[in-house]
Motif scaffolding. Structure first.
Motif, short mmCIF file in Angstrom:
data_model
loop_
_atom_site.label_atom_id
_atom_site.label_comp_id
_atom_site.label_asym_id
_atom_site.label_seq_id
_atom_site.Cartn_x
_atom_site.Cartn_y
_atom_site.Cartn_z
N MET A 218 20.67 45.17 48.43
CA MET A 218 21.99 45.82 48.37
C MET A 218 23.01 45.03 49.10
SD MET A 218 21.15 48.57 46.49
CE MET A 218 20.18 47.58 45.54
N GLU A 219 22.62 44.60 50.09
CA GLU A 219 23.67 43.84 51.08
C GLU A 219 24.33 42.56 50.33
OE1 GLU A 219 25.11 44.37 53.82
OE2 GLU A 219 24.27 46.42 54.01
N ARG A 220 23.31 41.78 49.61
CA ARG A 220 23.89 40.71 48.97
C ARG A 220 24.59 40.77 47.63
NH1 ARG A 220 17.93 38.08 47.29
NH2 ARG A 220 18.19 38.78 44.76
N SER A 221 24.61 42.29 47.28
CA SER A 221 25.29 42.45 46.01
C SER A 221 26.91 42.26 46.01
CB SER A 221 24.86 43.93 45.37
OG SER A 221 25.61 44.33 44.22
N HIS A 222 27.41 41.87 44.88
CA HIS A 222 29.04 41.87 44.85
C HIS A 222 29.53 43.19 44.43
CE1 HIS A 222 28.90 37.39 45.86
NE2 HIS A 222 28.10 37.18 44.97
N TYR A 223 28.72 43.85 44.12
CA TYR A 223 29.10 45.44 43.22
C TYR A 223 28.67 46.53 43.83
CZ TYR A 223 30.46 41.51 39.94
OH TYR A 223 30.62 40.20 39.69
N GLU A 224 29.47 47.43 44.22
CA GLU A 224 28.94 48.58 44.67
C GLU A 224 29.54 49.90 43.86
OE1 GLU A 224 29.21 49.09 48.93
OE2 GLU A 224 28.20 47.42 49.38
N ALA A 225 28.86 50.92 43.98
CA ALA A 225 29.40 52.40 43.29
C ALA A 225 28.90 53.28 44.02
CB ALA A 225 29.47 52.25 41.79
N SER A 226 29.31 54.46 44.09
CA SER A 226 28.92 55.60 44.69
C SER A 226 28.17 56.84 43.69
CB SER A 226 29.98 56.48 45.56
OG SER A 226 30.93 57.14 44.34
N ASN A 227 27.91 56.43 42.57
CA ASN A 227 27.54 57.47 41.55
C ASN A 227 26.77 56.71 40.68
OD1 ASN A 227 29.15 57.30 39.01
ND2 ASN A 227 30.74 57.66 40.64
N TRP A 228 25.76 57.25 39.85
CA TRP A 228 24.93 56.59 39.06
C TRP A 228 25.77 56.19 37.66
CZ3 TRP A 228 21.63 53.53 37.40
CH2 TRP A 228 20.79 53.58 36.07
N GLU A 229 26.50 57.11 37.31
CA GLU A 229 27.15 56.66 36.08
C GLU A 229 28.10 55.29 35.96
OE1 GLU A 229 26.97 58.10 32.98
OE2 GLU A 229 25.68 59.44 33.98
N ALA A 230 28.52 55.08 37.37
CA ALA A 230 29.21 53.84 37.45
C ALA A 230 28.32 52.59 37.54
CB ALA A 230 30.06 53.90 38.74
N LEU A 231 27.29 52.85 38.35
CA LEU A 231 25.95 51.89 38.40
C LEU A 231 25.64 51.53 37.05
CD1 LEU A 231 24.29 52.79 41.69
CD2 LEU A 231 25.45 50.80 41.22
N LYS A 232 25.29 52.58 36.54
CA LYS A 232 24.66 52.50 34.86
C LYS A 232 25.45 51.71 34.17
CE LYS A 232 23.53 55.54 30.90
NZ LYS A 232 23.51 56.78 30.62
N GLY A 233 26.84 51.87 34.15
CA GLY A 233 27.94 50.92 33.34
C GLY A 233 27.71 49.39 33.74
#
Length: 310
Positions: A218-233
């Motif tokens: 998770m720490e090395r990721s360039h992209y974060e989101a707070s909910n599943w729908e955003a992550l799913k996209g």
């Protein structure tokens, strides 16, 4: 101390408009009556709440501190009265459930509600969702008969039991070669993948961070989101894989995403979250609530058994 709800509402109205004449008009009482209410409240609290002159009204430091307390008391009072009246009107046929694990709603409740409408059409079921602390407050206040939450509540106030253990899995695009193998993903394979992350500090990220290796991903990721729908996209357009509870992954079966289990990582097993059912300790379970509890238990068991086979 015997502070009344009328005194609290009078205090808040004065704090809002900073004018006794306007406040008394808004409250539908005389200005002397309003002044008497406030004076009695200040006497009971043992402190002045306002500084008053002939032309100006302002909150004292103690008054400013008391505003959010009074707001919370009035809000809770109104909520309890509203719920008591709803219970009277519904004659005990209503069951309210406060849910912080929102992913469980589509997993079991559509089928559960359909069955309930056929077998007990007189029962009214109400679902509300939000943060765990807010859902527990609803149970405490009697706004909800049951809470479905992701943290064990204090046994002093609640009875609780585990509904299920929600393991973590990796989810990605169905056409991603790394997702084609049905075996659990080990650490060497995981560390070579790109991941999109749940927001740092969020409830799901806290669960994931309990496993150090997953926290590293998770720490090395360039992209974060707070909910599943955003992550799913993000996953759907190929930005990377992510880690989700199996409840979420299971509901994506048949779509463009697929999940793989995670093998035991160096240092131990993968952490997950546990889902609990909570009830207020001093509130006996009604026969109607028991019917709903039995349905929840059965539908969770059936969904879990099905997921283990797919």
């Amino acid at each position: 101390m015997d502070v009344t709800i009328r005194q609290l509402k009078a205090f808040l109205e004065i704090a809002n408009v900073r004018n006794f004449r306007i406040a008394s008009t808004n409250l539908g009482m005389s200005q002397p009556s309003l002044s008497a209410l406030l004076k009695d409240l200040e006497r009971k609290l043992g402190t002045a709440l306002f500084t008053r002159t002939t032309r100006h009204v302002s909150l004292t430091n103690e008054g400013a501190h008391f505003v959010p307390i009074a707001e919370g008391l009035v809000r809770n009072f109104d909520l309890v009265i509203k719920n008591a009246w709803r219970d009277i009107k519904d004659r005990g046929n209503r069951v309210s459930i406060a849910i912080s694990v929102t992913s469980i709603i589509p997993l079991i409740f559509p089928k559960l509600l359909k069955e309930l409408s056929q077998t007990h059409p007189d029962i009214k079921l109400r679902l509300v969702s939000g943060l765990t602390r807010d859902m527990l407050e609803r149970v405490t206040l009697g706004d909800a008969h049951l809470g479905i939450i992701s943290a064990m509540p204090t046994p002093k106030l609640f009875t609780s039991r585990k509904l299920l253990s929600d393991r973590l899995v990796v989810i990605g695009r169905r056409d991603d070669p790394v997702m084609q193998d049905g075996s659990p993903m080990d650490w060497e394979l995981l560390r070579r993948q790109s991941f999109v992350a749940w927001n740092s500090g969020g409830g799901m990220r806290n669960v994931i961070d309990m496993t150090p290796q997953l926290a590293e991903l998770m720490e090395r990721s360039h992209y974060e989101a707070s909910n599943w729908e955003a992550l799913k996209g993000m996953v759907a357009v190929g930005l990377g894989l992510t880690v989700v509870p199996w409840i979420i992954a299971h509901q994506e079966r048949g779509g463009n995403l697929i999940y793989r289990e995670i093998a035991e990582l160096p240092g131990g097993a993968v952490s997950g979250r546990e889902v609990f059912m909570a009830e207020r300790r001093d509130a006996p379970r009604s026969a109607v609530t028991q019917i709903v509890v039995d349905l929840i238990d059965r539908h969770i068991k059936e969904s879990t058994a099905y997921a283990e086979k797919t």
